[in-house]
Scaffold this motif. Structure first.
Motif, PDB file in Angstrom:
ATOM      1  N   VAL A 189       0.865  -1.190   0.000  1.00 36.59           N
ATOM      2  CA  VAL A 189       0.000   0.000   0.000  1.00 36.59           C
ATOM      3  C   VAL A 189       0.897   1.234   0.000  1.00 36.59           C
ATOM      4  O   VAL A 189       1.613   1.484   0.970  1.00 36.59           O
ATOM      5  N   ASP A 190       0.876   1.954  -1.072  1.00 40.35           N
ATOM      6  CA  ASP A 190       1.791   3.085  -1.196  1.00 40.35           C
ATOM      7  C   ASP A 190       1.138   4.171  -2.050  1.00 40.35           C
ATOM      8  O   ASP A 190       0.140   3.913  -2.724  1.00 40.35           O
ATOM      9  N   LEU A 191       1.744   5.370  -2.058  1.00 35.62           N
ATOM     10  CA  LEU A 191       1.185   6.409  -2.926  1.00 35.62           C
ATOM     11  C   LEU A 191       1.537   6.155  -4.395  1.00 35.62           C
ATOM     12  O   LEU A 191       0.786   6.518  -5.291  1.00 35.62           O
ATOM     13  N   ALA A 192       2.674   5.538  -4.637  1.00 37.70           N
ATOM     14  CA  ALA A 192       3.078   5.286  -6.025  1.00 37.70           C
ATOM     15  C   ALA A 192       2.086   4.326  -6.679  1.00 37.70           C
ATOM     16  O   ALA A 192       1.544   3.437  -6.030  1.00 37.70           O
ATOM     17  N   GLU A 193       1.831   4.534  -7.962  1.00 36.30           N
ATOM     18  CA  GLU A 193       0.877   3.677  -8.674  1.00 36.30           C
ATOM     19  C   GLU A 193       1.468   3.365 -10.061  1.00 36.30           C
ATOM     20  O   GLU A 193       1.112   3.992 -11.062  1.00 36.30           O
ATOM     21  N   PRO A 194       2.429   2.405 -10.068  1.00 36.80           N
ATOM     22  CA  PRO A 194       3.136   2.138 -11.324  1.00 36.80           C
ATOM     23  C   PRO A 194       2.221   1.630 -12.439  1.00 36.80           C
ATOM     24  O   PRO A 194       2.553   1.755 -13.608  1.00 36.80           O
ATOM     25  N   GLU A 195       1.059   1.061 -12.070  1.00 38.11           N
ATOM     26  CA  GLU A 195       0.163   0.563 -13.136  1.00 38.11           C
ATOM     27  C   GLU A 195      -0.731   1.665 -13.686  1.00 38.11           C
ATOM     28  O   GLU A 195      -1.581   1.422 -14.543  1.00 38.11           O
ATOM     29  N   LEU A 196      -0.576   2.867 -13.175  1.00 38.11           N
ATOM     30  CA  LEU A 196      -1.325   4.035 -13.649  1.00 38.11           C
ATOM     31  C   LEU A 196      -2.844   3.846 -13.603  1.00 38.11           C
ATOM     32  O   LEU A 196      -3.538   4.333 -14.483  1.00 38.11           O
TER      33      LEU A 196
END
Ligand code: HEM
Length: 355
Positions: free
Chosen positions: A275-282
């Motif tokens: 659970v993180d702010l980054a969202e590599p899958e957009l």
């Protein structure tokens, strides 16, 4: 006491139970503002302590994200139909007036020491001390000024906007607020403040921040990009040189991707691997990706978590007298909360009571 963070007042810390009156402080800020009256009032943050320079920064930010006719038809630029160019230049001049002397003085210090000024102590030192392959300064003074201003524009609003929305949503859903506080109490306890090393043990707090960033991005679109080659995305041909605006809300509030997308529901993220702010899958844009993606993702994440975790852990929150919920309407021309959040905070950690 009113704590300012980013564009809005974010918190009204009422150390006694009585709501404080911030009217006088507002007036004071107007008095202090002086020449800021030249900036459009719609872009002024209602902040008692913000300086003219900070207000100019917010003007720049609001224009970066706003609709501008010449972005779509560059031949219109000379007419400056919406007046953006004029306002932007004025705001940039104000910012330069504050930044330039600091940068010039620092460059002078480095140069007067033959280019050596000890170890770089901050990002400005780093910019000045960078060298190219021939050992010459990599950045000109104009480039250093531009980089410094860009950093400030990029950093100023995202964490505070996310936390302001998270708090607003959580105050409207006390179960969620309580769940986050319970987690903080379990992991941190009452005898110390949250530290960065606690973040891995606070998945629910992280999910609350992630959910606020998903549902309430700072702007409807990502920053404009220009395609450098002909490409085809999802069957749409995008010729080289096209200006591409990706809709952040189109992604983050897409019902095909997010069930009941307009509902603030941190639980939806708890099944993520991390659970993180980054969202590599957009599935939504937090920091975006690729060469132009945010270079400050880790720092921005830490700032957001720290702000949210500490306000939740350190205070008991309630709504001002006479209010039974937070108005979650967005501003007409942006995605900021229309009515800046006011909430009452009562310190809850005994060891901080003497402060
Ligand atoms: C929660 C905090 C933050 C969020 C959500 C965020 C988000 C973003 C987004 C969406 C972009 C645009 C990417 C694109 O155009 O595709 C961006 C660009 C950028 N961000 Fe952040 N950011 C945050 C914090 C920071 C911090 C702390 C820094 C600096 C230390 C930073 C520095 C930058 C820079 C320099 C760019 C421009 C990159 C470029 O155009 O090459 N950001 N950020």
């Amino acid at each position: 006491m009113v704590v300012h963070c980013g564009r809005h007042f974010i918190l009204t810390l009422t150390i006694t139970q009585e709501p404080t009156e911030d009217k006088d402080e507002d007036n004071e800020s107007d008095d202090k503002s002086g020449s800021e009256s030249s900036l459009p009032s719609a872009t002024k943050p209602s902040c008692p302590s913000s300086s003219v320079g900070a207000q100019a920064g917010f003007t720049v930010l609001s224009l970066v994200y706003s609709f501008c006719a010449s972005d779509f038809n560059p031949s219109l630029r000379i007419f400056d139909i919406d007046g953006h160019e004029k306002t932007m230049k004025k705001a940039i001049n104000v910012i330069n007036k504050y930044h330039d002397p600091i940068i010039e003085k620092r460059v002078q210090q480095w140069r007067s020491n033959g280019g050596v000024n000890g170890e770089p102590e901050d990002i400005l030192d780093v910019f000045i001390s960078l060298k190219d392959d021939e050992g010459k300064p990599l950045l000109t003074i104009e480039e250093i000024k531009a980089q410094s201003a860009e950093l400030i524009f990029e950093v100023v609003d995202n964490p505070s906007n996310t936390v302001e929305w998270a708090m607003a949503e959580m105050l409207n859903q006390p179960d969620i607020l309580q769940k986050a506080i319970d987690e903080l109490d379990r992991v941190i306890g009452p005898h110390r403040l949250v530290k960065e090393s606690d973040f891995p043990n606070l998945p629910y707090m992280r999910a609350c921040a992630r959910e606020a960033l998903r549902l309430h991005p700072i702007s409807p679109f990502n920053l404009p990009h220009v395609s450098s080659i002909d490409s085809t995305v999802a069957g749409f041909f995008i010729p080289k040189g096209s200006q591409v605006l990706v809709s952040r809300v189109g992604l983050s509030r897409n019902p095909k991707v997010w069930e009941d997308p307009m509902r603030f529901n941190p639980d939806r993220h708890l099944n993520e691997k991390n659970v993180d702010l980054a969202e590599p899958e957009l599935r939504f844009i937090s920091f975006s990706i690729g060469r132009r993606g945010c270079m400050g993702g880790q720092l921005g994440t830490a700032m957001t978590y720290m702000l949210l975790a500490r306000v939740l852990h350190s205070f008991t929150w309630s709504l001002p007298a006479g209010e039974d919920s937070v108005n979650l309407s967005e501003e007409e021309s942006s995605l900021f909360i229309a009515k800046p959040l006011h909430a009452l905070a009562k310190p809850r950690l005994a060891f901080l009571e003497h402060l």
